[in-house]
Structures are given as structure tokens and as C-alpha cells.
Design a protein around this motif. Structure first.
Motif, short mmCIF file in Angstrom:
data_model
loop_
_atom_site.label_atom_id
_atom_site.label_comp_id
_atom_site.label_asym_id
_atom_site.label_seq_id
_atom_site.Cartn_x
_atom_site.Cartn_y
_atom_site.Cartn_z
N GLN A 182 56.94 30.30 27.52
CA GLN A 182 57.53 30.69 28.80
C GLN A 182 58.59 29.71 29.29
O GLN A 182 59.56 30.09 29.92
N GLY A 183 58.39 28.44 29.02
CA GLY A 183 59.34 27.44 29.52
C GLY A 183 58.94 26.95 30.90
O GLY A 183 58.15 27.57 31.61
N LYS A 184 59.51 25.85 31.29
CA LYS A 184 59.18 25.21 32.56
C LYS A 184 59.51 26.13 33.74
O LYS A 184 60.60 26.67 33.84
N GLY A 185 58.53 26.30 34.62
CA GLY A 185 58.75 27.11 35.82
C GLY A 185 58.78 28.59 35.58
O GLY A 185 59.14 29.35 36.49
N GLU A 186 58.37 29.06 34.41
CA GLU A 186 58.45 30.49 34.09
C GLU A 186 57.10 31.06 33.69
O GLU A 186 57.01 31.97 32.88
N MET A 187 56.05 30.53 34.27
CA MET A 187 54.72 31.05 33.95
C MET A 187 54.56 32.47 34.51
O MET A 187 55.17 32.83 35.51
N PRO A 188 53.72 33.30 33.86
CA PRO A 188 53.49 34.66 34.36
C PRO A 188 52.74 34.61 35.69
O PRO A 188 52.12 33.61 36.04
N ARG A 189 52.78 35.72 36.42
CA ARG A 189 52.07 35.77 37.68
C ARG A 189 50.57 35.69 37.47
O ARG A 189 49.83 35.13 38.30
N ALA A 190 50.09 36.24 36.35
CA ALA A 190 48.66 36.17 36.04
C ALA A 190 48.49 36.06 34.54
O ALA A 190 49.32 36.53 33.75
N LEU A 191 47.41 35.41 34.14
CA LEU A 191 47.02 35.35 32.73
C LEU A 191 45.52 35.61 32.67
O LEU A 191 44.73 34.87 33.24
N ASN A 192 45.16 36.73 32.04
CA ASN A 192 43.75 37.13 31.96
C ASN A 192 43.16 36.68 30.64
O ASN A 192 43.76 36.87 29.57
N LEU A 193 42.00 36.06 30.70
CA LEU A 193 41.25 35.69 29.50
C LEU A 193 40.11 36.69 29.35
O LEU A 193 39.24 36.79 30.22
N ILE A 194 40.12 37.44 28.25
CA ILE A 194 39.18 38.55 28.07
C ILE A 194 38.30 38.28 26.85
O ILE A 194 38.80 38.06 25.75
N THR A 195 37.00 38.31 27.06
CA THR A 195 36.03 38.12 25.98
C THR A 195 35.11 39.33 25.94
O THR A 195 34.22 39.47 26.78
N GLY A 196 35.35 40.22 25.01
CA GLY A 196 34.52 41.42 24.88
C GLY A 196 34.77 42.42 26.00
O GLY A 196 35.57 42.19 26.90
N PRO A 197 34.08 43.56 25.96
CA PRO A 197 34.22 44.57 27.00
C PRO A 197 33.63 44.08 28.31
O PRO A 197 32.84 43.13 28.34
N SER A 198 34.00 44.76 29.40
CA SER A 198 33.47 44.41 30.71
C SER A 198 31.96 44.65 30.74
O SER A 198 31.46 45.65 30.25
N ARG A 199 31.25 43.70 31.34
CA ARG A 199 29.79 43.86 31.43
C ARG A 199 29.27 43.19 32.68
O ARG A 199 29.88 42.27 33.23
N SER A 200 28.13 43.68 33.13
CA SER A 200 27.47 43.11 34.30
C SER A 200 25.97 43.29 34.12
O SER A 200 25.52 44.17 33.39
N GLY A 201 25.17 42.43 34.78
CA GLY A 201 23.73 42.53 34.67
C GLY A 201 23.07 42.46 36.03
O GLY A 201 23.52 41.71 36.90
#
Length: 223
Positions: A182-201
Motif C-alpha cells: 500500500q505504501g506510507k499513508g495508504e492503508m485500506p479503511r479496513a482489513l478483515n482477518l478471517i479464519t474459517g466460516p462464521s461461527r458462534s456458541g
């Protein structure tokens, strides 16, 4: 000199802080550039080929399905095969990522391509990952028109394409890669880290897939 300046001046003097703004900026810059790196676990320091294998193993361990293809021309056929195997409509939502545009869609005549962000009415979407973390089987997804964040969360089935050479052993290396791309000062608005499908317990530890996002995650590793 105001009372505020006097107090801050005394604080700086007691800390041995440089008097000028330029000196202080240089001090901060030097500290950032020379920041020590955290401890990286041994399994994140494997040779490149073994990192890719570990990424695939961990992605499947956390509930994703996985396919490895030799090139981008094979991606469209893999996506179509996934849709058929799960009895899904022959339609896929995708962003403007140039790598996905060259994924051999012309060979899948019956597959409908829907472009742009998802409005929640799509059963399946495909995105291209920025990078992967081998030690946890995690994919890093930058937001933007190339890969809209809505595709990460709204369709029930999310297909993620990742280039094998973008897989790193640890999360810290992925952040370094993102900054370099991206370069200095050009980071995305969001960065999602995804591990497997969505889950809840719930309190009884009954796992529910798809509670906060896709209930199925399919990763395609492009060799």
C-alpha cells in the motif's frame, strides 16, 4: 510563555526530550524504524512450501474447504464446481479485482457474474485475499472496490482466492506485506482477518455456523 508551555517545558526537560519539533519527529521516526520484532513461533518460520501446506492444513482444521489449482485460468471451473456441489444457483458476486477478472470465467458459459458490493441477496461471493497466515489458516482481506467487504459477510457461501506466494508464516509478516503493497499513508479503511466460516456458541457450547457471516468458506490456493 503560557502556564501550559511552562509545564510542558519542565516535563520535556525532566525527560531529556529534544527541544525542537524536528528533533522530536526524528526521535519518533528512529524508534518506529528500529522497533524490535515480536517472538515468532517456530511453525511460522518454515520453508515457503511447508508454510503453504501448513496454511492449507489449518484452514481445513477451522472449518474451511480447500482446493489448490495451478493457475488463475482454473479458478472459474473450481468456483462452478463448488456451486454445483452445494446445489447453489450458478451465480457469483465479485468485486473489481483484476486477478479475478482473469480467472477464466469465459469458459463457464452458464455462470452469471454479478459485479460490485453485495446487497445481501447473494448466496455466494468470491473475493481475492491480500495474504494468508500459515500458523492459523487465516486470510487477510483488504477493503475497497477490488474486494468489497460486504462480500466477506453477506453471502452464505464465501469463496476466497489466494495466491500461494502471498502466504506468510505469521501475522506480523502479513502486516509488513500490506504496508509494502500500500505504501506510507495508504492503508485500506479496513482489513478483515478471517479464519474459517462464521461461527458462534451459546452457553451450552453448541456451535452455530453462519451467525455473523458466511456459514461456508471455500479457499482456492493458486499455485
Amino acid at each position: 510563555m503560557s502556564a501550559r508551555d511552562s509545564v510542558l517545558g519542565k516535563i520535556r526537560a525532566s525527560m531529556g526530550s529534544p527541544a525542537s519539533n524536528d528533533d522530536r519527529r526524528k526521535t519518533v521516526t528512529d524508534r518506529l524504524q528500529a522497533a524490535p520484532k515480536g517472538i515468532i513461533p517456530g511453525r511460522a518460520q518454515l520453508p515457503e512450501a511447508e508454510q503453504i501446506d501448513l496454511f492449507c492444513t489449518m484452514a481445513e482444521k477451522f472449518g474451511a474447504t480447500l482446493a489448490r489449482v495451478s493457475g488463475y485460468a482454473d479458478v472459474a471451473a473450481e468456483v462452478s464446481g463448488y456451486l454445483r456441489a452445494h446445489n447453489l444457483p450458478a451465480a457469483i458476486r465479485m468485486g473489481a479485482d483484476q486477478r479475478l477478472q482473469e480467472a477464466g470465467w469465459e469458459t463457464e458459459k452458464n455462470l452469471e457474474l454479478r459485479h460490485g458490493p453485495s446487497d445481501g441477496g447473494d448466496l455466494a461471493g468470491v473475493s481475492h485475499a491480500t495474504g494468508g497466515i500459515a500458523e492459523t489458516g487465516t486470510v487477510a482481506m483488504m477493503s475497497g472496490q477490488d474486494n468489497p467487504t460486504t462480500i466477506n459477510f453477506l453471502p452464505e457461501h464465501h469463496v476466497i482466492v489466494i495466491k500461494a506466494s502471498d502466504i506468510r508464516g505469521d501475522m506480523e509478516s502479513v502486516w509488513t506485506m500490506v504496508r509494502e503493497k500500500q505504501g506510507k499513508g495508504e492503508m485500506p479503511r479496513a482489513l478483515n482477518l478471517i479464519t474459517g466460516p462464521s461461527r458462534s456458541g451459546d452457553i451450552e457450547q453448541t456451535i452455530l455456523l453462519g451467525a455473523h457471516g458466511p456459514r461456508a468458506l471455500h479457499v482456492i490456493v493458486v499455485e
